[in-house]
Design an enzyme around this catalytic site. Structure first.
Site, PDB file in Angstrom:
ATOM      1  N   CYS A 100     128.571  52.884 -25.313  1.00  7.42           N
ATOM      2  CA  CYS A 100     128.212  52.615 -23.926  1.00  7.42           C
ATOM      3  C   CYS A 100     129.373  53.006 -23.010  1.00  7.42           C
ATOM      4  O   CYS A 100     130.519  53.077 -23.432  1.00  7.42           O
ATOM      5  CB  CYS A 100     127.844  51.166 -23.672  1.00  7.42           C
ATOM      6  SG  CYS A 100     126.430  50.560 -24.594  1.00  7.42           S
ATOM      7  N   ARG A 157     131.608  58.842 -25.822  1.00  9.19           N
ATOM      8  CA  ARG A 157     131.590  57.491 -26.386  1.00  9.19           C
ATOM      9  C   ARG A 157     130.314  57.206 -27.164  1.00  9.19           C
ATOM     10  O   ARG A 157     130.228  56.230 -27.894  1.00  9.19           O
ATOM     11  CB  ARG A 157     131.753  56.456 -25.262  1.00  9.19           C
ATOM     12  CG  ARG A 157     133.093  56.522 -24.560  1.00  9.19           C
ATOM     13  CD  ARG A 157     133.123  55.630 -23.350  1.00  9.19           C
ATOM     14  NE  ARG A 157     132.997  54.220 -23.704  1.00  9.19           N
ATOM     15  CZ  ARG A 157     134.006  53.432 -24.014  1.00  9.19           C
ATOM     16  NH1 ARG A 157     135.234  53.907 -24.032  1.00  9.19           N
ATOM     17  NH2 ARG A 157     133.825  52.161 -24.315  1.00  9.19           N
ATOM     18  N   TRP A 192     124.077  52.767 -25.283  1.00 16.29           N
ATOM     19  CA  TRP A 192     123.907  52.962 -26.730  1.00 16.29           C
ATOM     20  C   TRP A 192     123.048  51.805 -27.203  1.00 16.29           C
ATOM     21  O   TRP A 192     123.470  50.661 -27.166  1.00 16.29           O
ATOM     22  CB  TRP A 192     125.274  52.960 -27.411  1.00 16.29           C
ATOM     23  CG  TRP A 192     125.294  53.463 -28.816  1.00 16.29           C
ATOM     24  CD1 TRP A 192     125.334  54.755 -29.234  1.00 16.29           C
ATOM     25  CD2 TRP A 192     125.320  52.667 -30.011  1.00 16.29           C
ATOM     26  NE1 TRP A 192     125.377  54.819 -30.605  1.00 16.29           N
ATOM     27  CE2 TRP A 192     125.367  53.558 -31.104  1.00 16.29           C
ATOM     28  CE3 TRP A 192     125.302  51.291 -30.261  1.00 16.29           C
ATOM     29  CZ2 TRP A 192     125.404  53.122 -32.430  1.00 16.29           C
ATOM     30  CZ3 TRP A 192     125.325  50.851 -31.574  1.00 16.29           C
ATOM     31  CH2 TRP A 192     125.374  51.760 -32.638  1.00 16.29           C
ATOM     32  N   ASN A 204     128.386  46.653 -21.092  1.00 18.64           N
ATOM     33  CA  ASN A 204     128.761  47.109 -22.427  1.00 18.64           C
ATOM     34  C   ASN A 204     128.947  45.887 -23.309  1.00 18.64           C
ATOM     35  O   ASN A 204     129.527  44.893 -22.862  1.00 18.64           O
ATOM     36  CB  ASN A 204     130.095  47.875 -22.404  1.00 18.64           C
ATOM     37  CG  ASN A 204     129.980  49.215 -21.730  1.00 18.64           C
ATOM     38  OD1 ASN A 204     128.897  49.629 -21.344  1.00 18.64           O
ATOM     39  ND2 ASN A 204     131.100  49.895 -21.574  1.00 18.64           N
ATOM     40  N   GLY A 205     128.519  45.983 -24.565  1.00 17.00           N
ATOM     41  CA  GLY A 205     128.711  44.870 -25.484  1.00 17.00           C
ATOM     42  C   GLY A 205     127.406  44.215 -25.876  1.00 17.00           C
ATOM     43  O   GLY A 205     126.318  44.763 -25.683  1.00 17.00           O
ATOM     44  N   GLU A 236     138.247  60.348 -46.248  1.00 20.71           N
ATOM     45  CA  GLU A 236     138.188  60.816 -44.869  1.00 20.71           C
ATOM     46  C   GLU A 236     137.333  62.081 -44.754  1.00 20.71           C
ATOM     47  O   GLU A 236     136.539  62.223 -43.821  1.00 20.71           O
ATOM     48  CB  GLU A 236     139.607  61.066 -44.346  1.00 20.71           C
ATOM     49  CG  GLU A 236     139.688  61.682 -42.965  1.00 20.71           C
ATOM     50  CD  GLU A 236     139.071  60.840 -41.859  1.00 20.71           C
ATOM     51  OE1 GLU A 236     138.903  61.368 -40.747  1.00 20.71           O
ATOM     52  OE2 GLU A 236     138.761  59.658 -42.105  1.00 20.71           O
ATOM     53  N   LYS A 268     133.845  62.557 -42.566  1.00 22.28           N
ATOM     54  CA  LYS A 268     133.617  63.609 -41.564  1.00 22.28           C
ATOM     55  C   LYS A 268     132.305  64.352 -41.822  1.00 22.28           C
ATOM     56  O   LYS A 268     131.552  64.654 -40.886  1.00 22.28           O
ATOM     57  CB  LYS A 268     134.794  64.615 -41.574  1.00 22.28           C
ATOM     58  CG  LYS A 268     136.064  64.067 -40.998  1.00 22.28           C
ATOM     59  CD  LYS A 268     135.943  63.856 -39.509  1.00 22.28           C
ATOM     60  CE  LYS A 268     136.887  62.792 -39.014  1.00 22.28           C
ATOM     61  NZ  LYS A 268     136.523  61.415 -39.315  1.00 22.28           N
ATOM     62  N   GLU A 312     129.498  62.078 -40.808  1.00 21.54           N
ATOM     63  CA  GLU A 312     129.456  61.840 -39.363  1.00 21.54           C
ATOM     64  C   GLU A 312     128.788  62.977 -38.600  1.00 21.54           C
ATOM     65  O   GLU A 312     127.947  62.730 -37.731  1.00 21.54           O
ATOM     66  CB  GLU A 312     130.882  61.653 -38.822  1.00 21.54           C
ATOM     67  CG  GLU A 312     131.462  60.288 -39.026  1.00 21.54           C
ATOM     68  CD  GLU A 312     132.854  60.189 -38.440  1.00 21.54           C
ATOM     69  OE1 GLU A 312     133.142  59.207 -37.736  1.00 21.54           O
ATOM     70  OE2 GLU A 312     133.676  61.092 -38.688  1.00 21.54           O
ATOM     71  N   HIS A 347     133.742  56.578 -65.243  1.00 22.97           N
ATOM     72  CA  HIS A 347     133.163  55.239 -65.084  1.00 22.97           C
ATOM     73  C   HIS A 347     131.900  55.266 -64.229  1.00 22.97           C
ATOM     74  O   HIS A 347     131.578  54.273 -63.566  1.00 22.97           O
ATOM     75  CB  HIS A 347     134.204  54.294 -64.484  1.00 22.97           C
ATOM     76  CG  HIS A 347     135.404  54.096 -65.347  1.00 22.97           C
ATOM     77  ND1 HIS A 347     135.431  53.217 -66.411  1.00 22.97           N
ATOM     78  CD2 HIS A 347     136.618  54.708 -65.346  1.00 22.97           C
ATOM     79  CE1 HIS A 347     136.606  53.272 -67.006  1.00 22.97           C
ATOM     80  NE2 HIS A 347     137.352  54.179 -66.372  1.00 22.97           N
ATOM     81  N   LYS A 398     132.247  56.715 -30.056  1.00 25.26           N
ATOM     82  CA  LYS A 398     133.684  56.945 -30.228  1.00 25.26           C
ATOM     83  C   LYS A 398     134.443  55.634 -30.340  1.00 25.26           C
ATOM     84  O   LYS A 398     135.306  55.468 -31.183  1.00 25.26           O
ATOM     85  CB  LYS A 398     134.208  57.768 -29.046  1.00 25.26           C
ATOM     86  CG  LYS A 398     135.694  58.096 -29.126  1.00 25.26           C
ATOM     87  CD  LYS A 398     135.987  59.025 -30.284  1.00 25.26           C
ATOM     88  CE  LYS A 398     137.446  59.442 -30.307  1.00 25.26           C
ATOM     89  NZ  LYS A 398     137.764  60.209 -31.520  1.00 25.26           N
TER      90      LYS A 398
END
Length: 685
Positions: A2, A33, A94, A121-122, A557, A561, A564, A580, A680
């Protein structure tokens, strides 16, 4: 997650068209964001039968451009009308409560007359209780959002309170009823030309622009329940409501001024570089062009009773794409410069000395600590994982790396002689902030590692490291990861300065850091090779990434990516765990990317590689350019990176994975800067 943007021009006539343009451009700066709808509220026509002007809401699902197209199609607003004083609010949403739609988009309103409108926001965690209360009072809800309870509660308190409340007092009474995390901006036709913003757990700042000198560079905080005097420098200031000492305004009466409220500095930098960062539970109010900051009550004795005006060091060109196709691509290629900026002024390569100014005064306390605990989420968590082994070696202390959400779920025991590091690019990550509050309450020394000056983590921790990576706009973090990595390496080098036995190792690492920018440039030369590889992997459903030692975190990482931005299942696997379970996935149809570099686990990684090949696997190997052992294995797909000191290979090895995820996403036609469902800055749990 947001984005809030609000613009107030006082005694500065502007056409409505220009005001709308400023609001929309503010939202464009916040697009990174993450969001799925957008909206604005501006003044409309004058209605003589009601106070103030009508408030016009324009909201649309989709990108900011879709909102802009909607605005362009509006015919019943006089866009050429000049407004001397005006408040406009804008928002990117969002979705958390209710699907993306115009009705669920912000601003949310109190009633059909738009008496109070709010952007938020929130998450309001007690919204169901408040909604039921308001429904019992006869209020009808039109959206599925948690936000809608706020404007309706504002109207309820306004209509049912006998005393005349100022705008900020009304907002204060409402926020006292709210639970959860939020940043709010409130506009009302009942208070023309007024704007009130507040925050709790979500970032919010105020930008100020005026052609006149300001009356002060500090804004005293007014406590509603405290009328005592406070000391500001050599002066005593009465904490009350006297406008001469509790407001921020240009010199002289009735002077033109502009205010910009935003979730992020990137939205205001093109207008002003003077900003005030609001703290949790601050209520910022603009009335008649004067800014005042209020709080309900004073906290502990050490609570800061002023808010300082900061000067942003950010430049507008830093948040522009330049000649690149996407911000993510630009930020990947900025890494030779960003790691230099991380080290600049901190590393003396001639004397092999490292100084982190933000930690110097706490160095002895850190050395005496029981253990080091690194708490983070996502990419920041991986940067701590990547450096854990080196930090254990250099500090000779136990190093724990915790996911913030899991750390809180377990109510992990924390002691006064622990040192807790909170790693976050934005400095506003909700779970990490909650973990910070938890550790502070138990007396641990808290250290922030962030990329954002003025962020909540940088303000709440006792000391810290600013990674100096520069603004990162792409949702998928790239240069912030490598700068976090370098920052934590620098911490280990500084803390081990007095260890005689470690001096040869320290010198090798410091000289490795000196060569790092040029080595990164060498890795970036693989771009065209990696693009070809991405074309080969375009139609694959899964990708396994394997490594161990320093490069297990690199695999985690890299897999993140790919997930994402390319929306492809990928998994980072510890090569030592191959037998395993993961080995069952390996066959001729499964692409496996392995990191096999010359470090303490080199022979073990070779063994894992042989096991993959024995099962007809299709390995892609990241290895070093002087590795002749790998050459003998006849592996067709190799990505060769320069050799460097073992603990820094994770920086060089992650860059091909960043490029691979970027090219995979582009080949699949996805927006790499704004991946679906992601934000973000994650400012809710």
């Amino acid at each position: 997650m947001c984005g809030i943007f609000a613009y107030l021009n006082f005694l500065l006539p502007k056409e409505r068209k220009l005001i709308v343009q400023i609001l929309v451009e503010g939202l464009r700066r916040l697009e990174y964001r993450g969001y799925d709808s957008a909206g604005i509220a501006v003044d409309g026509a004058v209605d003589e039968s009601k106070p103030g002007r009508q408030i016009r809401l324009l909201k649309q699902r989709g990108k900011v451009q879709a909102l802009n197209d909607l605005i362009d199609a509006v015919t019943d607003l006089e866009f050429d009308e000049k407004l001397t004083t005006h408040v406009g609010i804008a928002h990117t949403r969002w979705a958390t409560h209710g699907e993306p739609s115009p009705i669920n988009s912000h601003p949310q309103r109190s009633d059909v007359e738009n008496e109070f409108v709010v952007i938020h926001n929130g998450i309001i965690t007690n919204y169901k209780v408040l909604k039921q209360f308001l429904q019992n009072k006869g209020y009808t809800f039109e959206s599925e959002t948690d936000t809608e309870v706020i404007p309706k509660l504002l109207k309820y308190i306004h209509d049912t309170t006998e005393e005349k409340l100022e705008f900020w007092q009304l907002v204060e009474r409402v926020t006292l009823q709210l639970e959860g995390a939020f940043a709010l901006a409130v506009k009302s036709r009942r208070f023309p030309g007024g704007l009130v913003c507040t925050r709790r757990g979500s970032p919010l700042l105020v930008g100020v622009r005026s052609s006149n000198e300001m009356s002060t560079d500090k804004v005293p905080v007014v406590f509603s329940c405290d009328k005592d005097k406070i000391k500001l420098g050599d002066e005593h200031i009465q904490v009350g409501r006297h406008p001469g000492i509790t407001t921020y305004t240009p010199e002289g009466k009735q002077t033109p001024i502009e205010y910009f409220f935003a979730s992020d500095p990137s939205a205001v930098i093109e207008h002003t570089n003077r900003v005030i960062y609001l703290e949790d539970d601050d209520i910022a109010a603009v009335t008649d062009g004067c800014l005042s900051i209020h709080r309900h009550e004073r906290g502990d004795e050490d609570e800061n009773v002023v808010r300082s005006v900061h000067t942003l060091k950010m430049e507008l060109q830093q948040i522009m794409k330049g000649n690149f196709d996407a911000f993510m691509q630009k930020e990947i290629f900025e890494q030779p410069e960003s790691v230099v900026n991380t080290m600049r002024g901190r590393v003396n390569f001639a004397e092999n000395k490292v100084t982190l100014g933000g930690l110097v005064s706490h160095l002895s306390e850190i050395r005496r600590s029981r253990r080091l605990i690194f708490i983070a989420c996502g990419t920041s968590y991986h940067s701590a994982m990547a450096t854990r082994q080196l930090l254990e070696e250099l500090t000779e202390l136990p190093v724990m790396v915790e996911l913030a959400s899991d750390f809180l779920d377990r109510s992990t025991p924390i002691f006064r002689d622990d040192v807790c590091f909170f790693v976050s690019q934005s400095g506003e990550t909700a779970d990490t902030l909650m973990a910070l509050r938890y550790c502070k309450s138990r007396g641990a020394l808290t250290v922030g590692v962030t990329n954002t000056v003025g962020s909540s983590i940088s303000r709440m921790t006792q000391c810290g490291i600013h990674i100096n990576a520069g603004p990162e706009i792409g949702v998928a973090s790239t240069k912030a990861y490598t700068s976090q990595f370098v920052s934590l390496v620098l911490f280990g080098l500084m803390i081990s300065e007095d260890r005689v036995s470690l001096q040869p190792r320290r010198q090798a690492i410091i000289q490795g850091l000196k060569a790092l920018p040029d080595l990164i440039k060498g890795v970036l030369n693989l771009d065209s090779t990696i693009k070809t590889l991405s074309d080969e992997l375009l139609n694959e459903k899964s990708l396994l990434l394997m490594g161990r030692g320093y490069n297990f975190a690199t695999c985690l990482e890299g897999a993140l990516k790919v997930k994402e931005v390319a929306y492809m299942h990928s998994e980072g696997i510890m090569a030592g765990e191959l037998k395993h379970g993961p080995l069952a996935l390996v066959d001729s149809n499964m692409p496996v990317l392995m990191i096999c570099v010359r470090d303490g686990t080199y022979i073990k990684c070779q063994n894992a590689l042989q096991q993959v090949m024995a099962r007809a696997g299709r390995p892609i190997v990241i290895c070093q350019d002087d590795d002749e052992e790998i050459s003998k294995l006849n592996i067709g797909r190799q990505l060769r990176i320069p050799s460097c000191v073992d603990c820094l290979t994770g920086i060089l090895a992650v860059i091909p994975l960043q490029l691979l995820s970027f090219h995979l996403a582009r080949a699949r036609g996805y927006d790499v800067d704004c991946p679906r469902n992601l934000a973000k800055s994650v400012t809710v749990e």
